[in-house]
Scaffold this active site. Structure first.
Site, PDB file in Angstrom:
ATOM      1  N   ASP A   1       0.820  -1.226   0.000  1.00 28.95           N
ATOM      2  CA  ASP A   1       0.000   0.000   0.000  1.00 28.95           C
ATOM      3  C   ASP A   1       0.848   1.267   0.000  1.00 28.95           C
ATOM      4  O   ASP A   1       0.446   2.290   0.553  1.00 28.95           O
ATOM      5  CB  ASP A   1      -0.959  -0.005   1.208  1.00 28.95           C
ATOM      6  CG  ASP A   1      -1.904  -1.191   1.155  1.00 28.95           C
ATOM      7  OD1 ASP A   1      -2.275  -1.701   2.218  1.00 28.95           O
ATOM      8  OD2 ASP A   1      -2.224  -1.637   0.042  1.00 28.95           O
TER       9      ASP A   1
HETATM   10  N1  LIG Z   1       2.682  -6.404  -3.333  1.00 28.70           N
HETATM   11  C1  LIG Z   1       1.489  -5.876  -3.021  1.00 28.70           C
HETATM   12  N2  LIG Z   1       0.393  -6.650  -3.006  1.00 28.70           N
HETATM   13  C2  LIG Z   1      -0.817  -6.118  -2.696  1.00 28.70           C
HETATM   14  C3  LIG Z   1      -0.928  -4.754  -2.348  1.00 28.70           C
HETATM   15  C4  LIG Z   1       0.263  -3.951  -2.395  1.00 28.70           C
HETATM   16  O1  LIG Z   1       0.224  -2.715  -2.157  1.00 28.70           O
HETATM   17  N3  LIG Z   1       1.443  -4.541  -2.734  1.00 28.70           N
HETATM   18  N4  LIG Z   1      -2.167  -4.236  -1.931  1.00 28.70           N
HETATM   19  C5  LIG Z   1      -3.086  -5.289  -1.429  1.00 28.70           C
HETATM   20  C6  LIG Z   1      -4.472  -4.919  -1.022  1.00 28.70           C
HETATM   21  N5  LIG Z   1      -4.556  -4.825   0.429  1.00 28.70           N
HETATM   22  C7  LIG Z   1      -5.105  -3.656   0.869  1.00 28.70           C
HETATM   23  O2  LIG Z   1      -5.620  -2.886   0.048  1.00 28.70           O
HETATM   24  C8  LIG Z   1      -4.177  -5.874   1.302  1.00 28.70           C
HETATM   25  C9  LIG Z   1      -4.483  -7.172   0.959  1.00 28.70           C
HETATM   26  C10 LIG Z   1      -4.100  -8.218   1.797  1.00 28.70           C
HETATM   27  C11 LIG Z   1      -3.425  -7.976   2.977  1.00 28.70           C
HETATM   28  C12 LIG Z   1      -3.027  -9.133   3.821  1.00 28.70           C
HETATM   29  O3  LIG Z   1      -2.512  -8.967   4.910  1.00 28.70           O
HETATM   30  N6  LIG Z   1      -3.249 -10.336   3.260  1.00 28.70           N
HETATM   31  C13 LIG Z   1      -2.808 -11.608   3.921  1.00 28.70           C
HETATM   32  C14 LIG Z   1      -3.784 -12.747   3.633  1.00 28.70           C
HETATM   33  C15 LIG Z   1      -5.187 -12.373   4.013  1.00 28.70           C
HETATM   34  C16 LIG Z   1      -6.132 -13.536   3.684  1.00 28.70           C
HETATM   35  O4  LIG Z   1      -5.618 -14.643   3.363  1.00 28.70           O
HETATM   36  O5  LIG Z   1      -7.345 -13.325   3.759  1.00 28.70           O
HETATM   37  C17 LIG Z   1      -1.486 -12.009   3.242  1.00 28.70           C
HETATM   38  O6  LIG Z   1      -1.390 -11.816   1.986  1.00 28.70           O
HETATM   39  O7  LIG Z   1      -0.665 -12.580   3.943  1.00 28.70           O
HETATM   40  C18 LIG Z   1      -3.131  -6.684   3.327  1.00 28.70           C
HETATM   41  C19 LIG Z   1      -3.516  -5.617   2.495  1.00 28.70           C
HETATM   42  C20 LIG Z   1      -3.214  -6.368  -2.473  1.00 28.70           C
HETATM   43  N7  LIG Z   1      -1.929  -6.914  -2.715  1.00 28.70           N
END
Ligand SMILES: Nc1nc2c(c(=O)[nH]1)N[C@@H](CN(C=O)c1ccc(C(=O)N[C@@H](CCC(=O)O)C(=O)O)cc1)CN2
Length: 283
Positions: free
Chosen positions: A226
């Site tokens: 983000d």
């Molecule tokens: N490399 C990036 N990937 C993503 C970004 C980014 O800026 N850089 N934005 C996110 C969207 N997002 C908030 O808008 C967000 C999505 C997911 C997570 C998170 O902690 N996800 C966990 C898993 C959650 C689950 O399994 O339900 C994880 O990936 O470990 C935080 C913020 C989209 N991708």
């Protein structure tokens, strides 16, 4: 019929005259011109819309003849016809309001794009997508083997070669190598007024903080969560009596609006990137 020139380069005196003179010498009539100079960074940005019908040369020849000019300027640039339909991949997880909004804007013709595929780590929105006759790709993400899922996703990206990948509430963090390979082509709608409340569950944290404004931020995706260049933001007032569910309801309108505007501006070549900042020549 218009041709879009987008260019950024180190600033110097006479750039606008030089570029517009090049276009005039090739018969191009200017329809819309935007220019911005970041004096602190010493960097020049422009977007020019040219009436294709007045050009004396075709697009390949125009590109060929502009190349030495752009090289001498040390410019990053693109020239393309505005009418060329742009290819888009949309990604979603469990919240479908942004996907639904983009599908309606596409269905109604407001967004004149090709939605090449919708990718999700869940099956929830397959009916909605396939009802529109679009390709739905279910790529589940095993928390214990995320690289396998993202290898498949990257394979789809390479096959489709989209102009834009939209994370429409896709809740998985893209690996750094995917962000790098598709840098500048992945937009995410984050459900907070960044830089506040980066990461997961921003509405819950905003409610706990007692904020009086919530919002949404559309930004390019980078390896830092983000933190990519911001294209657009939208905010709305909230009150002390609103619940976290109220904030999510009120925030959804902000998310849809910020995302739709950003998708349109990206696809119209109205966004130029420089470091962590996006220059947006809005319409
Ligand atoms: N490399 C990036 N990937 C993503 C970004 C980014 O800026 N850089 N934005 C996110 C969207 N997002 C908030 O808008 C967000 C999505 C997911 C997570 C998170 O902690 N996800 C966990 C898993 C959650 C689950 O399994 O339900 C994880 O990936 O470990 C935080 C913020 C989209 N991708």
């Amino acid at each position: 019929m218009s041709t879009l020139l987008r260019l950024s380069c180190p600033d110097r005196v006479g750039l606008l005259a030089l570029i517009s003179n090049f276009i005039a010498q090739h018969g191009g009539n200017l329809i819309e011109v935007h220019q911005y100079t970041d004096a602190a960074a010493g960097w020049f940005f422009t977007r020019m819309e040219i009436d294709t019908r007045t050009l004396k040369v075709d697009l390949p020849k125009l590109r060929e003849e502009f190349t030495p000019v752009a090289t001498e300027l040390g410019a990053e640039w693109t020239i393309r016809t505005a009418e060329a339909k742009r290819k888009v991949i949309v990604m979603v997880s469990k919240f479908g309001h942004c996907l639904a909004d983009l599908l309606w804007r596409w269905h109604s013709g407001e967004l004149d794009i090709e939605i090449a595929a919708v990718i999700s780590n869940h099956e929830d929105f397959r009916p909605m997508v396939e009802r529109e006759g679009l390709e739905f790709c279910h790529v589940p993400v095993d928390p214990h083997d995320k690289p396998a899922a993202f290898a498949k996703i990257a394979e789809i990206f390479r096959f489709v070669q989209p102009d834009l990948i939209v994370l429409a509430r896709y809740m998985q963090i893209l690996p750094a190598e995917v962000c790098a390979e598709f840098s500048g082509r992945v937009l995410n709608i984050h459900h907070s007024f960044l830089p506040s409340f980066v990461g997961a569950n921003p509405y819950q944290r905003a409610w706990q903080r007692g904020v009086k404004l919530i919002g949404a931020t559309c930004h390019y995706v980078t390896s830092e969560l983000d933190a990519g260049p911001i294209v657009d933001q939208e905010v709305i007032r909230v009150e002390h009596f609103h619940t976290p569910e109220d904030l999510m309801r009120l925030g959804r309108d902000c998310e849809r609006l910020a995302l739709a505007r950003s998708v349109r501006w990206h696809l119209d070549d109205r966004v130029l990137l420089h470091g962590q900042r996006a220059i947006v020549f809005r319409d």
